[in-house]
Structures are given as structure tokens and as C-alpha cells.
Motif scaffolding. Structure first.
Motif, PDB file in Angstrom:
ATOM      1  N   TYR A   1       0.822  -1.247   0.018  1.00  0.00           N
ATOM      2  CA  TYR A   1       0.002  -0.121   0.074  1.00  0.00           C
ATOM      3  C   TYR A   1       0.892   1.178   0.030  1.00  0.00           C
ATOM      4  N   ASN A   2       0.255   2.228  -0.681  1.00  0.00           N
ATOM      5  CA  ASN A   2       0.936   3.610  -0.593  1.00  0.00           C
ATOM      6  C   ASN A   2       0.656   4.315   0.753  1.00  0.00           C
ATOM      7  N   ILE A   3       1.532   5.114   1.392  1.00  0.00           N
ATOM      8  CA  ILE A   3       0.880   5.849   2.409  1.00  0.00           C
ATOM      9  C   ILE A   3       1.166   7.439   2.287  1.00  0.00           C
ATOM     10  N   ASN A   4       0.182   8.036   2.709  1.00  0.00           N
ATOM     11  CA  ASN A   4       0.462   9.442   2.548  1.00  0.00           C
ATOM     12  C   ASN A   4       1.650  10.042   3.491  1.00  0.00           C
ATOM     13  N   ALA A   5       2.621  10.573   2.970  1.00  0.00           N
ATOM     14  CA  ALA A   5       3.955  10.616   3.791  1.00  0.00           C
ATOM     15  C   ALA A   5       3.607  11.436   4.912  1.00  0.00           C
ATOM     16  N   ASP A   6       2.732  12.362   5.036  1.00  0.00           N
ATOM     17  CA  ASP A   6       2.797  13.250   6.198  1.00  0.00           C
ATOM     18  C   ASP A   6       1.913  12.338   7.138  1.00  0.00           C
ATOM     19  N   ASP A   7       1.114  11.345   6.753  1.00  0.00           N
ATOM     20  CA  ASP A   7       0.458  10.465   7.835  1.00  0.00           C
ATOM     21  C   ASP A   7       1.868   9.377   8.517  1.00  0.00           C
ATOM     22  N   ALA A   8       2.432   8.920   7.548  1.00  0.00           N
ATOM     23  CA  ALA A   8       3.713   7.861   7.761  1.00  0.00           C
ATOM     24  C   ALA A   8       4.641   8.901   8.906  1.00  0.00           C
ATOM     25  N   ALA A   9       4.908  10.200   8.589  1.00  0.00           N
ATOM     26  CA  ALA A   9       5.751  10.848   9.458  1.00  0.00           C
ATOM     27  C   ALA A   9       5.244  10.915  10.604  1.00  0.00           C
ATOM     28  N   CYS A  10       3.845  11.288  10.814  1.00  0.00           N
ATOM     29  CA  CYS A  10       3.240  11.563  12.091  1.00  0.00           C
ATOM     30  C   CYS A  10       3.299  10.233  12.908  1.00  0.00           C
ATOM     31  N   GLU A  11       2.991   9.162  12.225  1.00  0.00           N
ATOM     32  CA  GLU A  11       2.887   8.030  12.958  1.00  0.00           C
ATOM     33  C   GLU A  11       4.283   7.704  13.434  1.00  0.00           C
ATOM     34  N   ILE A  12       5.366   7.505  12.715  1.00  0.00           N
ATOM     35  CA  ILE A  12       6.776   7.098  13.030  1.00  0.00           C
ATOM     36  C   ILE A  12       7.115   8.125  14.370  1.00  0.00           C
ATOM     37  N   ALA A  13       6.939   9.484  14.190  1.00  0.00           N
ATOM     38  CA  ALA A  13       7.082  10.283  15.213  1.00  0.00           C
ATOM     39  C   ALA A  13       6.616  10.073  16.574  1.00  0.00           C
ATOM     40  N   LYS A  14       5.207   9.653  16.509  1.00  0.00           N
ATOM     41  CA  LYS A  14       4.458   9.388  17.644  1.00  0.00           C
ATOM     42  C   LYS A  14       5.064   7.857  18.137  1.00  0.00           C
ATOM     43  N   ALA A  15       5.329   7.041  17.436  1.00  0.00           N
ATOM     44  CA  ALA A  15       5.736   5.645  17.822  1.00  0.00           C
ATOM     45  C   ALA A  15       7.278   5.726  18.379  1.00  0.00           C
ATOM     46  N   VAL A  16       8.009   6.837  18.073  1.00  0.00           N
ATOM     47  CA  VAL A  16       9.570   6.843  18.574  1.00  0.00           C
ATOM     48  C   VAL A  16       9.345   7.831  19.547  1.00  0.00           C
ATOM     49  N   ASN A  17       8.472   8.350  20.004  1.00  0.00           N
ATOM     50  CA  ASN A  17       8.594   9.594  20.981  1.00  0.00           C
ATOM     51  C   ASN A  17       9.349  10.736  20.854  1.00  0.00           C
ATOM     52  N   ALA A  18       9.392  11.112  19.251  1.00  0.00           N
ATOM     53  CA  ALA A  18      10.210  11.977  19.118  1.00  0.00           C
ATOM     54  C   ALA A  18       9.987  13.459  19.589  1.00  0.00           C
ATOM     55  N   SER A  19      11.108  13.948  19.839  1.00  0.00           N
ATOM     56  CA  SER A  19      11.239  15.563  20.661  1.00  0.00           C
ATOM     57  C   SER A  19      10.512  16.553  19.571  1.00  0.00           C
ATOM     58  N   LYS A  20      10.932  16.392  18.175  1.00  0.00           N
ATOM     59  CA  LYS A  20      10.218  17.379  17.284  1.00  0.00           C
ATOM     60  C   LYS A  20       9.977  16.382  15.976  1.00  0.00           C
ATOM     61  N   LEU A  21       9.165  16.947  15.349  1.00  0.00           N
ATOM     62  CA  LEU A  21       8.439  16.627  13.987  1.00  0.00           C
ATOM     63  C   LEU A  21       8.450  17.585  13.148  1.00  0.00           C
ATOM     64  N   ALA A  22       9.366  17.794  11.919  1.00  0.00           N
ATOM     65  CA  ALA A  22       9.198  18.838  10.941  1.00  0.00           C
ATOM     66  C   ALA A  22       8.555  18.537   9.714  1.00  0.00           C
ATOM     67  N   PHE A  23       7.533  19.335   9.117  1.00  0.00           N
ATOM     68  CA  PHE A  23       6.712  19.112   7.910  1.00  0.00           C
ATOM     69  C   PHE A  23       7.557  20.164   6.785  1.00  0.00           C
ATOM     70  N   LEU A  24       8.391  19.689   5.920  1.00  0.00           N
ATOM     71  CA  LEU A  24       8.764  20.785   4.938  1.00  0.00           C
ATOM     72  C   LEU A  24       7.502  20.707   3.706  1.00  0.00           C
ATOM     73  N   THR A  25       7.084  22.037   3.463  1.00  0.00           N
ATOM     74  CA  THR A  25       5.919  22.280   2.970  1.00  0.00           C
ATOM     75  C   THR A  25       6.287  23.307   1.609  1.00  0.00           C
ATOM     76  N   ASP A  26       5.348  23.751   0.747  1.00  0.00           N
ATOM     77  CA  ASP A  26       5.703  24.618  -0.159  1.00  0.00           C
ATOM     78  C   ASP A  26       4.830  25.885   0.359  1.00  0.00           C
ATOM     79  N   VAL A  27       4.466  26.034   1.819  1.00  0.00           N
ATOM     80  CA  VAL A  27       3.967  27.415   2.186  1.00  0.00           C
ATOM     81  C   VAL A  27       4.737  27.606   3.363  1.00  0.00           C
ATOM     82  N   GLU A  28       4.629  29.204   3.852  1.00  0.00           N
ATOM     83  CA  GLU A  28       5.487  29.738   4.690  1.00  0.00           C
ATOM     84  C   GLU A  28       5.312  29.007   6.232  1.00  0.00           C
ATOM     85  N   GLY A  29       4.078  28.499   6.425  1.00  0.00           N
ATOM     86  CA  GLY A  29       3.750  27.973   7.767  1.00  0.00           C
ATOM     87  C   GLY A  29       2.246  28.307   7.694  1.00  0.00           C
ATOM     88  N   LEU A  30       1.624  28.349   8.928  1.00  0.00           N
ATOM     89  CA  LEU A  30       0.113  28.368   9.176  1.00  0.00           C
ATOM     90  C   LEU A  30      -0.172  29.709   9.080  1.00  0.00           C
TER      91      LEU A  30
END
Length: 296
Positions: free
Chosen positions: A183-212
Motif C-alpha cells: 500500500y501507498n501511504i500519505n507521507a505526512d501520515d507516515a511521518a506523524c505515526e513514526i514520530a508518535k511511535a518513537v516519541n520524537a522530540s520534534k516533527l518537522a514538515f517541509l511544505t510549499d507554504v511559509e507556515g500556518l
């Protein structure tokens, strides 16, 4: 001569400003979701990889999770098919899945080569390797969109083993279901689930917008820092653009699962990771837990 000395002192000040952040996140896991235009521009690619390598060299434990959407669409188009999207998710039939896996593995190994060129050991894996990402079929508002998966389980051992042995893991977002279908997985979803599972201190999304933005049409409404509870209110307000809604939902879910800080960054800005992680103001949007201080 005096001007030269001023420039040298400015560089020293930048390094000193970075010191508390290096101390705070030394030996901590950070997950970087790498996608958007930063993947298609060779110069930006180099800058992103330089940033991640520098994070590793100053004591962070980075994991890269990458996408490849634009490249997949290009190859789908090459074989005479039309890329289809449903609510922002790629409709993935068997042939498209085959193309996606081919492209993502190609992207994965090119990133491995770029990291290793800078003297860091990297290992590229897909979610299929070692049962890293176990998925179930994902539906979009009840609609069948083919071989698109929802991550149900992350086998963290493979990531911990790589990190402990001083490798930089680079993950392609592909997974297997209980019957070992791909199965193909949305990369944002995959990054989020991995960050949660390894109890990451930071999760950074590189996007095509300046931010929120509070209002995407008003560029002065960029939010540099926001509590997770206020981010949830923003989601519920219905004022966000379609592309940012799932991303911000991922961000708040990651915070609730124990990730310390989540950053939304413009990957088109050279060295955006260093600017966000190592300066007081940062350049994108950071989302932080209501229990945490508003700092990097």
C-alpha cells in the motif's frame, strides 16, 4: 578590517544562539518529513540534506520520511495514465501502486547517496522492510481509493537499532497489510505515526507554504507559534485551506501522543531546518503542547 571582524563576531553570535537548542535536543529523536518543491530542486535538496546531516553531527538523532508525489505523477503521466486525487489522496490502482513503489525507492536511494556523500552513514528502507509500517486499507469519506493505507502499527525496533548503530534512517512511505499486500501511504501520515511511535522530540514538515496562516489570503497573518489547543480550535473554525487541514490535524495528534514540538516549514527556503531549530524566532510555525513553554 573592522567590518571583517564584525562579520566574524556575527557568526560567533549565531553559534552561541544555537547552543541552548543543541543542548536541549542532544541525543533526542527528530523526524523530518521531506516533500514538496524542496524535493524537485537539486540545490534545495542539497540544503535540506546538509541541514539534516548537521543536526546529526551536533548530537540530534534525525529520521527522514520522504514523499515523492510530484515524481510519481510525472511517471504516471509518462505511461499514459491520468493522476487522480480524492480529497487530496492519490487514487492508487495496482498499476499506479507499482509506479509509486518504483519511484519512491528511486528517491529513497538518491537521498541515501546524498547523505553518505557528506560522510554520514544512511540506510534507506521502505515501510515493508522488517514490518516497519503495518497498514489497513484507507477509505476517503467512505470512497474506495485503491491501494492507499492507514498506518496501524510501527515496528520501532528497526529504527532504534539503526539510530543506536549511528545510521540515519530514510523511510519511504510504503506498507504491508495483514495479507502482505503493498500500500501507498500519505507521507505526512507516515511521518506523524513514526514520530508518535518513537516519541520524537520534534516533527518537522517541509511544505510549499511559509507556515500556518489564520487567513491564507492575508500573508501578514502567519502564525509563528501556537498551542495545540488553539490549533484544534483553528481546525474546528473551518477557516483553513484544504491542504493545511489534514497537516494541522496530524500536528495536533502528534502533540497529543507525546511529540514535544511540531514545525511547519517552507522547504523552499534554504536551510529552513537550521533557521527554525537554532534561532529564537524561527521562520515557520511551531505547534507545542499546552503544558510546554513557548520556546524552540
Amino acid at each position: 578590517m573592522e567590518k571583517d571582524m564584525e562579520k566574524i563576531l556575527e557568526k560567533a553570535e549565531v553559534l552561541v544562539e544555537a547552543l541552548p537548542y543543541i543542548q536541549k535536543y542532544n541525543r533526542k529523536i527528530v523526524v523530518v518529513k521531506y516533500g514538496g518543491s524542496a524535493m524537485t530542486n537539486v540545490e534545495l535538496q542539497k540544503k535540506v540534506i546538509e541541514d539534516v546531516v548537521l543536526l546529526k553531527l551536533v548530537g540530534f538523532k534525525p529520521i527522514i520520511v520522504h514523499g515523492g508525489g510530484k515524481e510519481i505523477s510525472r511517471w504516471v503521466d509518462k505511461v499514459g495514465k491520468t493522476p487522480e486525487f480524492v480529497n487530496g489522496l492519490r487514487k492508487t490502482d495496482a498499476e499506479t501502486m507499482e509506479i509509486a513503489e518504483m519511484v519512491l525507492n528511486k528517491v529513497n536511494k538518491s537521498l541515501v547517496a546524498m547523505v553518505q556523500e557528506l560522510g554520514i552513514k544512511a540506510v534507506g528502507i521502505s515501510g515493508k522492510d522488517g514490518g516497519l509500517l503495518k497498514v489497513e486499507k484507507k477509505y476517503s469519506n467512505g470512497q474506495d481509493i485503491g491501494f492507499v493505507g492507514d498506518v496501524k502499527q510501527v515496528n520501532t525496533k528497526i529504527l532504534y537499532d539503526l539510530l543506536e548503530n549511528d545510521f540515519l534512517p530514510i523511510v519511504a512511505p510504503i506498507g504491508l497489510d495483514a495479507e502482505f499486500n503493498t500500500y501507498n501511504i500519505n507521507a505526512d501520515d507516515a511521518a506523524c505515526e513514526i514520530a508518535k511511535a518513537v516519541n520524537a522530540s520534534k516533527l518537522a514538515f517541509l511544505t510549499d507554504v511559509e507556515g500556518l496562516y489564520r487567513d491564507f489570503e492575508d500573508k501578514s497573518s502567519l502564525i509563528s507559534s501556537i498551542k495545540a489547543s488553539d490549533a484544534k480550535k483553528l481546525i474546528e473554525s473551518g477557516t483553513l485551506g484544504g491542504g493545511m487541514l489534514p497537516k494541522l490535524t496530524n500536528c495536533t495528534q502528534a502533540i497529543e501522543a507525546g511529540v514535544n514540538k511540531v514545525h511547519i516549514l517552507d522547504g523552499r527556503i534554504p536551510h529552513c531546518l537550521l533557521l527554525e531549530f537554532f534561532t529564537r524566532r524561527g521562520i515557520g510555525t511551531q505547534i507545542f503542547s499546552d503544558n510546554d513553554a513557548d520556546e524552540n
